[in-house]
Motif scaffolding. Structure first.
Motif, PDB file in Angstrom:
ATOM      1  N   THR A  29       7.151 -54.884  11.552  1.00 40.88           N
ATOM      2  CA  THR A  29       7.904 -53.650  11.384  1.00 40.88           C
ATOM      3  C   THR A  29       8.723 -53.807  10.103  1.00 40.88           C
ATOM      4  OG1 THR A  29       9.841 -54.437  12.603  1.00 40.88           O
ATOM      5  CG2 THR A  29       8.090 -53.342  13.888  1.00 40.88           C
ATOM      6  N   THR A 160       4.198 -51.020   7.027  1.00 41.17           N
ATOM      7  CA  THR A 160       4.308 -52.219   7.857  1.00 41.17           C
ATOM      8  C   THR A 160       3.333 -53.277   7.341  1.00 41.17           C
ATOM      9  OG1 THR A 160       2.737 -51.169   9.376  1.00 41.17           O
ATOM     10  CG2 THR A 160       5.073 -51.031   9.953  1.00 41.17           C
ATOM     11  N   ASP A 177       7.899 -44.347   7.176  1.00 38.90           N
ATOM     12  CA  ASP A 177       7.721 -45.149   8.385  1.00 38.90           C
ATOM     13  C   ASP A 177       7.343 -44.258   9.567  1.00 38.90           C
ATOM     14  OD1 ASP A 177       8.044 -46.784  10.646  1.00 38.90           O
ATOM     15  OD2 ASP A 177       9.476 -48.049   9.605  1.00 38.90           O
ATOM     16  N   ALA A 179       6.703 -44.937  12.672  1.00 38.27           N
ATOM     17  CA  ALA A 179       7.431 -45.215  13.909  1.00 38.27           C
ATOM     18  C   ALA A 179       8.819 -44.587  13.873  1.00 38.27           C
ATOM     19  CB  ALA A 179       7.528 -46.727  14.125  1.00 38.27           C
ATOM     20  N   GLU A 212       1.203 -46.052  15.548  1.00 40.75           N
ATOM     21  CA  GLU A 212       2.576 -45.892  15.086  1.00 40.75           C
ATOM     22  C   GLU A 212       3.192 -44.554  15.501  1.00 40.75           C
ATOM     23  OE1 GLU A 212       4.481 -48.331  13.136  1.00 40.75           O
ATOM     24  OE2 GLU A 212       2.921 -49.389  14.244  1.00 40.75           O
ATOM     25  N   THR A 216       4.375 -45.180  19.752  1.00 42.69           N
ATOM     26  CA  THR A 216       5.835 -45.250  19.608  1.00 42.69           C
ATOM     27  C   THR A 216       6.505 -44.116  20.371  1.00 42.69           C
ATOM     28  OG1 THR A 216       5.632 -46.260  17.427  1.00 42.69           O
ATOM     29  CG2 THR A 216       7.739 -45.218  17.945  1.00 42.69           C
TER      30      THR A 216
END
Length: 370
Positions: A29, A160, A177, A179, A212, A216
């Motif tokens: 991460t 990531t 990102d 997530a 992701e 998530t």
């Protein structure tokens, strides 16, 4: 409807959730990577100050770089197209005119064709090659180029780093990102529903985005709310499949509070499905990315919310990294650049919307105006 188009919920849950620990272990991460590599945080903070500037100092004569871009074409989302425009316009601002070669692939296309397109891009002998990493097939395509050290590989739409590439990472990972965006949307729906009720999810194909954005979101709901997932379809990034899946969901579960969509194309397909069944405005639906098609849908009241990327920052980040590299200042370049998100909700004021559009499309809008 073709019964092979979709699989039952229990099958999808097993596909999504059972292998997720193994998949998650393949990546750092962003927070974990920074924790493991403390100097990355300093480079990242300094680099973000560079890309935030709208005016740049021309560095003098620099040989124009050759840049090959392998990207998923044919999507409703304008994320990649705007990224290319912002990259080109930022380099032009530096007084550099790049040679840009574009190679399009289908998101859900034949892996053999993806590999052939990637090889074709490599054969142009670029200085930099921009591509994405969504599944293991992409990883195996990219590794030989990483080992050779030429061209410099920039992986877009992923933030990531792969753990197994620790001894030979790409030049850069650039994007937003996934997530983080999924978590922001999960908190939004938690607030809107009070954490109670049923919901459905529309997923892309198996791979990085599925993990992701999808896993998530579902994990957050399972662990932090009482919301129950009652229907899940894997539609790929395909508007028509998303439309059909939404019709199926509404027929079986008309009581659901919302449908979580993992991409622009999926979201707009879901909007059509909700409209056709008379549930548009009764079941909430989100967008993912906040590009022009989603903004139009927000203004029409068709989407309830989207997570908006400050889109052009990733094209600017690539341009600035290339300039630093050409100037021999590669030590100033972070391995990962992750851009900023903003929540864009139905009913947003015109003033706030214009402000976000100006920030998000500060370079790609130049291309549109020409």
């Amino acid at each position: 409807m073709n019964p092979k188009l979709f699989l039952p919920l229990i099958v999808f849950l097993s596909l999504l959730l059972l292998p997720h620990m193994a998949e998650a272990d393949k990546y750092y991460t962003l927070d974990k990577y920074i924790e493991t590599h403390p100097a990355e945080k300093i480079r990242e903070d300094n680099f973000k100050k560079i890309i935030s500037k709208n005016n740049v100092q021309r560095p003098g004569k620099i040989p124009p770089p050759k840049i090959a871009i392998v990207y998923p074409g044919g999507q409703v989302s304008d994320y990649w197209r705007r990224s290319i425009s912002s990259l080109k316009n930022r380099l032009n601002q530096y007084g550099v005119t790049p040679e840009i070669l574009i190679f399009s692939i289908k998101t859900s296309g034949d892996p053999t064709k993806h590999a052939a397109t990637f090889r074709k891009a490599l054969q142009t002998d670029p200085d930099y090659l921009i591509s994405t990493l969504d599944a293991q097939r992409h990883q195996r395509m990219i590794e030989p180029a990483l080992l050779s050290g030429k061209p410099r590989i920039i992986l877009q739409n992923i933030t990531t780093p792969l753990k197994e590439w620790d001894d030979k990472q790409p030049f850069m990972y650039v994007g937003f990102d996934h997530a983080e965006g999924a978590t922001i949307l999960a908190r939004y729906f938690e607030h809107k529903t009070g954490g109670l009720g049923n919901y459905a999810v529309l997923l892309p194909d198996p791979g990085y985005l599925n993990e992701e954005r999808g896993r998530t979101f579902i994990s957050y709901m399972d662990n932090k709310t009482s919301l129950k997932l009652v229907s899940l379809f894997q539609t790929g990034i395909n508007k028509e499949k998303a439309r059909l899946a939404t019709r199926n969901i509404v027929r079986k579960h008309p009581e659901i509070k919302f449908i979580y969509a993992c991409s622009t194309d999926i979201a707009l397909g879901a909007v059509e499905g909700l409209r056709e069944t008379g549930y548009l405005g009764r079941i909430m639906i989100n967008g993912w990315g906040g590009g022009s098609p989603e903004i139009d849908a927000i203004k029409k009241g068709e989407l309830d919310v989207t997570i908006m990327r400050i889109n052009d920052d990733n094209g600017v980040a690539i341009a600035d990294a290339i300039i630093l590299d050409l100037l021999g200042k590669d030590s100033q370049i972070p391995l990962v650049f992750s851009g900023r998100f903003e929540i864009l909700e139905k009913g947003i004021s015109e003033k706030r919307l214009q402000q976000l559009q100006q920030e998000s499309f500060r370079y790609s809008s130049l291309q549109e105006d020409n």
